[in-house]
Design a protein around this motif. Structure first.
Motif, PDB file in Angstrom:
ATOM      1  N   GLN A 256       0.818  -1.208   0.000  1.00 35.34           N
ATOM      2  CA  GLN A 256       0.000   0.000   0.000  1.00 35.34           C
ATOM      3  C   GLN A 256       0.855   1.263   0.000  1.00 35.34           C
ATOM      4  N   ILE A 257       1.908   1.276   0.785  1.00 41.02           N
ATOM      5  CA  ILE A 257       2.767   2.459   0.819  1.00 41.02           C
ATOM      6  C   ILE A 257       3.505   2.608  -0.507  1.00 41.02           C
ATOM      7  N   GLU A 258       3.873   1.489  -1.114  1.00 35.68           N
ATOM      8  CA  GLU A 258       4.531   1.535  -2.421  1.00 35.68           C
ATOM      9  C   GLU A 258       3.591   2.120  -3.471  1.00 35.68           C
ATOM     10  N   GLU A 259       2.310   1.761  -3.404  1.00 37.71           N
ATOM     11  CA  GLU A 259       1.311   2.308  -4.330  1.00 37.71           C
ATOM     12  C   GLU A 259       1.195   3.818  -4.155  1.00 37.71           C
ATOM     13  N   VAL A 260       1.220   4.287  -2.911  1.00 36.25           N
ATOM     14  CA  VAL A 260       1.140   5.729  -2.655  1.00 36.25           C
ATOM     15  C   VAL A 260       2.346   6.444  -3.254  1.00 36.25           C
ATOM     16  N   LEU A 261       3.550   5.912  -3.046  1.00 32.40           N
ATOM     17  CA  LEU A 261       4.767   6.559  -3.527  1.00 32.40           C
ATOM     18  C   LEU A 261       4.857   6.557  -5.048  1.00 32.40           C
ATOM     19  N   ASN A 262       4.271   5.535  -5.694  1.00 32.87           N
ATOM     20  CA  ASN A 262       4.339   5.402  -7.148  1.00 32.87           C
ATOM     21  C   ASN A 262       3.200   6.090  -7.884  1.00 32.87           C
ATOM     22  N   GLU A 263       2.003   6.094  -7.286  1.00 29.76           N
ATOM     23  CA  GLU A 263       0.816   6.511  -8.026  1.00 29.76           C
ATOM     24  C   GLU A 263       0.051   7.680  -7.419  1.00 29.76           C
ATOM     25  N   LYS A 264       0.326   8.030  -6.161  1.00 31.39           N
ATOM     26  CA  LYS A 264      -0.477   9.067  -5.514  1.00 31.39           C
ATOM     27  C   LYS A 264       0.376  10.187  -4.932  1.00 31.39           C
ATOM     28  N   SER A 265       1.608  10.274  -5.374  1.00 32.77           N
ATOM     29  CA  SER A 265       2.520  11.291  -4.861  1.00 32.77           C
ATOM     30  C   SER A 265       2.903  12.244  -5.994  1.00 32.77           C
ATOM     31  N   GLY A 266       4.110  12.800  -5.952  1.00 37.95           N
ATOM     32  CA  GLY A 266       4.540  13.707  -7.006  1.00 37.95           C
ATOM     33  C   GLY A 266       3.631  14.917  -7.123  1.00 37.95           C
ATOM     34  N   LEU A 267       3.465  15.400  -8.350  1.00 38.64           N
ATOM     35  CA  LEU A 267       2.620  16.578  -8.567  1.00 38.64           C
ATOM     36  C   LEU A 267       1.169  16.294  -8.218  1.00 38.64           C
ATOM     37  N   MET A 268       0.724  15.053  -8.463  1.00 38.73           N
ATOM     38  CA  MET A 268      -0.655  14.691  -8.135  1.00 38.73           C
ATOM     39  C   MET A 268      -0.893  14.776  -6.626  1.00 38.73           C
ATOM     40  N   GLY A 269       0.057  14.268  -5.866  1.00 38.19           N
ATOM     41  CA  GLY A 269      -0.088  14.305  -4.422  1.00 38.19           C
ATOM     42  C   GLY A 269      -0.075  15.725  -3.881  1.00 38.19           C
ATOM     43  N   LEU A 270       0.801  16.558  -4.434  1.00 35.89           N
ATOM     44  CA  LEU A 270       0.907  17.929  -3.953  1.00 35.89           C
ATOM     45  C   LEU A 270      -0.345  18.747  -4.232  1.00 35.89           C
ATOM     46  N   THR A 271      -1.058  18.417  -5.297  1.00 34.70           N
ATOM     47  CA  THR A 271      -2.283  19.154  -5.623  1.00 34.70           C
ATOM     48  C   THR A 271      -3.502  18.565  -4.933  1.00 34.70           C
ATOM     49  N   GLY A 272      -3.308  17.519  -4.139  1.00 31.83           N
ATOM     50  CA  GLY A 272      -4.416  16.943  -3.394  1.00 31.83           C
ATOM     51  C   GLY A 272      -5.426  16.219  -4.254  1.00 31.83           C
ATOM     52  N   GLY A 273      -5.004  15.772  -5.435  1.00 29.20           N
ATOM     53  CA  GLY A 273      -5.920  15.046  -6.314  1.00 29.20           C
ATOM     54  C   GLY A 273      -6.769  15.939  -7.179  1.00 29.20           C
ATOM     55  N   ASP A 274      -6.564  17.264  -7.102  1.00 25.15           N
ATOM     56  CA  ASP A 274      -7.345  18.177  -7.940  1.00 25.15           C
ATOM     57  C   ASP A 274      -6.948  18.084  -9.413  1.00 25.15           C
ATOM     58  N   CYS A 275      -5.739  17.607  -9.684  1.00 22.90           N
ATOM     59  CA  CYS A 275      -5.265  17.434 -11.057  1.00 22.90           C
ATOM     60  C   CYS A 275      -4.953  15.957 -11.280  1.00 22.90           C
ATOM     61  N   THR A 276      -5.155  15.496 -12.492  1.00 21.21           N
ATOM     62  CA  THR A 276      -4.920  14.083 -12.797  1.00 21.21           C
ATOM     63  C   THR A 276      -3.711  13.861 -13.692  1.00 21.21           C
ATOM     64  N   THR A 277      -3.173  14.921 -14.302  1.00 17.65           N
ATOM     65  CA  THR A 277      -2.003  14.786 -15.163  1.00 17.65           C
ATOM     66  C   THR A 277      -1.031  15.926 -14.890  1.00 17.65           C
TER      67      THR A 277
END
Length: 410
Positions: A256-277
């Motif tokens: 689960q933590i690996e999924e967060v670091l790979n798929e829910k972090s970066g620019l997407m994580g910083l925007t709180g999910g408001d952006c998808t790309t």
């Protein structure tokens, strides 16, 4: 010679069909949403449920020969298939013809890039079944970086982890860095073996590479693609203590933590999910959306830090090369990244940087007084896949000697 190239992810296949050595694809496209009810077939937009990569590739091949919108009379025209494989471990230092041993190696290292190696292996198996009479070639992302010295690829971890599990830096986006380096050398007017460069691959994945005398000597991604600078969904470099801390408090499993670091972090994580790309983040940043603007600032800050690091590693640098994965919106990215680098006498020409032709054309964007050339070169990984495949099919690919490409010259 007709060459098909395939680039796979968990639910996606991107493909290009070339008539080598013509650099312009006969056709290209992608199928996404594989295994879901939202499969998107770009060629005709028809909604289909394609259960797996075998179904998706079968659909692509039928589309290529479709009597109305296909470009081939028969699949027998295809002479070779080039498969992008993200991770080749320490075994493969160049592209190779695929056999049972190669498939075994791809499977053995898939834990280090499961979202890529697993679907790639599945697609290779499907392609060898659907196209049994052609050569299939693996083009490894990691191959370009095999020239890194041990001091660059080894981590300061227990040495037995390297001995047992081959824990080390491998690097990714190798075909892109190879292409950017060759094209940059052409613009500089000298052989790539005489060029010192910093190449920056900017797309869904982001990585930098320090290139000395045409060879990779360091790169930002590591044992897995998640290391490095901030990417669209990957966190990049963070305090190694953070995953354990969050796993403890949030009661998350390693997966689960690996999924967060790979798929829910970066620019997407910083925007709180408001952006998808990443592109959406950059557009909203331009519109002064506070969270997107903050994410774009962090991306630029981290890219700038890597450039500074690689300038020190190289000592002398001929050019900094930006790819252009998101179009003209990246003019602002380049401006933010290079802001304040005049202390190195690295000077951006704002007018050239903002030209619309930066989207699709290769252009020099440095000021005439800049000590280092600044280049924008839209990358073309599929062309590398095609040319390696064609040379292996022809029997002219010799990794012990200098490998030439049609894009080596202007």
């Amino acid at each position: 010679m007709i060459i098909l190239t395939l680039n796979c992810r968990s639910q996606t296949i991107h493909y290009h069909l070339f008539d080598y050595p013509n650099p312009i694809p006969l056709t290209q496209g992608y199928v996404e949403g594989i295994g879901t009810h939202s499969t998107n077939c770009i060629l005709n937009g028809s909604p289909l449920l394609l259960e797996d990569h075998h179904d998706a590739l079968d659909y692509i091949l039928k589309t290529l020969c479709h009597p109305e919108y296909g470009v081939l009379d028969s699949l027998s025209q295809i002479r070779g298939v080039g498969h992008r494989v993200v991770h080749g471990g320490e075994t493969y230092h160049h592209s190779v013809k695929i056999d049972v041993e190669v498939l075994h190696t791809i499977r053995k290292v898939e834990r280090m890039a499961p979202k890529y190696n697993i679907p790639s292996r599945q697609t290779i198996i499907a392609a060898m079944e659907l196209l049994p009479d052609v050569d299939h070639v693996a083009i490894f992302d990691t191959a370009f970086h095999h020239t890194m010295p041990a001091k660059a690829y080894m981590y300061p971890l227990p040495y037995e982890w390297y001995e047992k599990y081959r824990v080390r830096r491998y690097g990714f986006h190798g075909s892109s860095h190879l292409y950017l380096a060759r094209r940059a050398a052409a613009h500089l007017g000298k052989p790539v073996e005489q060029c010192n460069l910093i190449t920056i691959h900017l797309d869904l994945g982001v990585s930098l590479c320090a290139i000395r005398n045409g060879q990779s000597i360091d790169t930002s991604t590591g044992m897995t693609p998640v290391e490095g600078t901030a990417q669209e969904r990957r966190c990049g470099n963070i305090d190694p203590g953070i995953p354990g801390f969050i796993m403890d408090w949030e009661e998350l499993s390693p997966q689960q933590i690996e999924e967060v670091l790979n798929e829910k972090s970066g620019l997407m994580g910083l925007t709180g999910g408001d952006c998808t790309t990443r592109q959406e983040v950059l557009i909203k940043a331009e519109q002064n959306d506070p969270r997107a603007k903050f994410a774009a600032q962090i991306e630029a800050y981290r890219l700038r830090k890597f450039i500074g690091e690689y300038l020190c590693v190289l000592g002398q640098c001929d050019a900094i090369v930006f790819s252009s994965g998101q179009g003209n919106i990246e003019a602002d990215v380049r401006r933010r990244v290079l802001d304040g680098m005049d202390c190195f006498n690295i000077l951006l020409d704002e007018k050239k940087n903002g030209q619309p032709r930066c989207i699709h054309s290769e252009i020099k964007i440095s000021h005439p007084d800049s000590a280092i050339d600044l280049l924008v070169i839209p990358t073309d990984e599929a062309r590398v896949f095609c040319e390696d495949t064609a040379q292996i099919v022809n029997g002219t690919f010799d990794p012990t000697r200098h490998i030439s490409y049609t894009f080596d010259d202007l």
